[in-house]
Design an enzyme around this catalytic site. Structure first.
Site, PDB file in Angstrom:
ATOM      1  N   THR A   1     -55.096  45.967  19.229  1.00 51.84           N
ATOM      2  CA  THR A   1     -56.069  46.630  20.192  1.00 51.84           C
ATOM      3  C   THR A   1     -55.740  46.695  21.541  1.00 51.84           C
ATOM      4  OG1 THR A   1     -56.581  44.354  21.144  1.00 51.84           O
ATOM      5  CG2 THR A   1     -58.307  45.332  18.893  1.00 51.84           C
ATOM      6  N   LYS A   2     -54.287  46.445  21.812  1.00 55.10           N
ATOM      7  CA  LYS A   2     -53.956  47.041  23.001  1.00 55.10           C
ATOM      8  C   LYS A   2     -53.663  48.391  23.799  1.00 55.10           C
ATOM      9  CE  LYS A   2     -54.023  42.666  24.567  1.00 55.10           C
ATOM     10  NZ  LYS A   2     -54.192  41.809  23.305  1.00 55.10           N
ATOM     11  N   ASN A   3     -52.945  48.447  24.529  1.00 56.96           N
ATOM     12  CA  ASN A   3     -52.964  49.538  25.287  1.00 56.96           C
ATOM     13  C   ASN A   3     -52.144  50.819  25.094  1.00 56.96           C
ATOM     14  OD1 ASN A   3     -54.792  48.555  27.507  1.00 56.96           O
ATOM     15  ND2 ASN A   3     -54.544  50.187  28.502  1.00 56.96           N
TER      16      ASN A   3
ATOM     17  N   TYR B   1     -50.562  44.030  20.172  1.00 56.54           N
ATOM     18  CA  TYR B   1     -51.397  43.861  19.234  1.00 56.54           C
ATOM     19  C   TYR B   1     -52.253  45.118  19.220  1.00 56.54           C
ATOM     20  CZ  TYR B   1     -55.725  41.423  16.758  1.00 56.54           C
ATOM     21  OH  TYR B   1     -56.231  40.639  16.317  1.00 56.54           O
TER      22      TYR B   1
END
Length: 379
Positions: free
Chosen positions: A189-191, A187
């Site tokens: 905003t994920k790492n 997604y």
């Protein structure tokens, strides 16, 4: 994320490399954008990064969890342990897989279930059929110890590693103690941000083979293999599957992003350390771990809504992870009053948790702005 252009320090800003932009254009120009060679290459490269023998890319982490549970062939209504302090999609995946979620309380310091809280849930609800382990914020939950407390083999453990990869989350284990499936999220905003998407990492070759078919309706051949030179249009469907594949466009972006991930992880750790130095004397911090993935930087504060408002007035974005699922209207009917009452730590901690900005493009000066304003509000 925030769309407010006036925000001085947004809560989240996705990082995309120049190579990712070039990869997207290359795939768009290639004439093949759905699941194909790029997806296979991304799976192989991600498997090498994680040290896992098999990675299967899918459309989301939520679908990864559901598919992994379905592959276990559990009886309808089988009890599956999971924390309430997690994203609602993880618990919804249990329900959609035909199972019954059994909620587990968390440890006060780590914010994830402990062997003691798992054992308490087993005493209350009986032995489970499986467990979905959810490392919160990137803290590497000990799935092997939790499996022992639940009386489950490792082959009945699904790890919701949406807050990885990075640190110890999502990486390889001793195959004899490895979870059945480790589910990842890409997604925005994920790492490892792609925008959307997910994957399942596993040591189980049979699971990987089943997933490759199940993610595309259960078809024996995907479109890439059917339309290759010499390929055949013929296929079979031996078991009804799902529409849950990742596209080559997403996979190409993921391949380019993967090269930047180690540097991004170092940056996250440096920023978290800067936060710690400023905030440790002021607020209660969750327990740290040397192999934390640092997806989220969370603190515990009283009068959280007032603190959020004060930070917002200063142009600082924040978020809350998460509203416990037993408090959400669509889930509350799944749990009886005794089960909801068996989560005292979850209820207490979730009322205080606050997530502060943390992403690779965040500057040290921005961290100082956040911590300075937070110190003023707490004073």
């Amino acid at each position: 994320m925030t769309a407010a252009t006036s925000t001085a320090v947004p809560f989240a800003v996705p990082s995309f490399t120049g190579a990712a932009r070039e990869a997207a254009v290359r795939v768009l120009d290639s004439g093949w954008v759905t699941t194909g060679a790029e997806c296979g290459a991304f799976e192989a490269e991600l498997a090498a990064y994680l040290g896992q023998p098999h990675v299967v890319a899918v459309a989301s982490c939520t679908q990864a969890i559901e598919l992994s549970l379905r592959a276990l062939r559990l009886a309808p209504g089988a009890p599956v342990l999971t924390p309430s302090l997690t994203f609602c999609g993880a618990v919804a995946a249990i329900v959609h897989a035909g199972c019954r979620p059994v909620l587990v309380d968390i440890d006060e310091d780590t914010l994830v279930p402990s062997p003691a809280t798992v054992a308490a849930a087993v005493r209350r609800a009986g032995r489970p059929a499986a467990m979905v382990v959810c490392p919160l914020g990137g803290y590497p939950a000990d799935h092997a110890a939790l499996a022992d407390a639940a009386g489950l083999p490792a082959a009945r453990i699904v790890v919701d590693a949406a807050h990885g990869p990075g640190g110890a989350v999502g990486r390889a284990d001793d195959p004899s103690r490895a979870p059945y499936a480790t589910c990842l999220s890409f997604y925005a905003t994920k790492n490892l941000p792609i925008g959307e998407g997910g994957a399942i990492a596993t040591h189980d070759g049979d699971l990987a083979a089943w997933l490759r078919s199940a993610r595309l309706h259960g078809m024996s051949r995907d479109a890439w293999r059917r339309y290759l030179p010499g390929g055949s249009w013929r296929y079979d469907v031996t078991e009804l599957g799902f529409k849950a594949n990742l596209t080559d466009l997403q996979a190409a972006i993921g391949r380019a992003q993967l090269g930047a991930l180690p540097g991004w992880q170092r940056r996250r750790a440096e920023l978290a350390a800067r936060y710690d130095a400023a905030l440790a004397p002021l607020v209660r911090l969750p327990r740290r771990h040397s192999r934390h993935a640092w997806h989220l930087y969370q603190v515990r504060v009283r009068d959280r809504d007032a603190v959020i408002a004060g930070l917002s007035e200063a142009g600082i974005g924040t978020s809350v992870h998460f509203i416990p699922v037993h408090r959400l209207t669509g889930f509350a009917a799944l749990f009886g009053p005794d089960e909801r009452a068996a989560l005292p730590v979850t209820d207490r901690v979730s009322a205080e948790l606050l997530s502060l900005p943390l992403y690779p493009d965040l500057t040290p000066d921005a961290v100082d702005v956040v911590t300075g304003r937070l110190a003023e509000l707490l004073a």
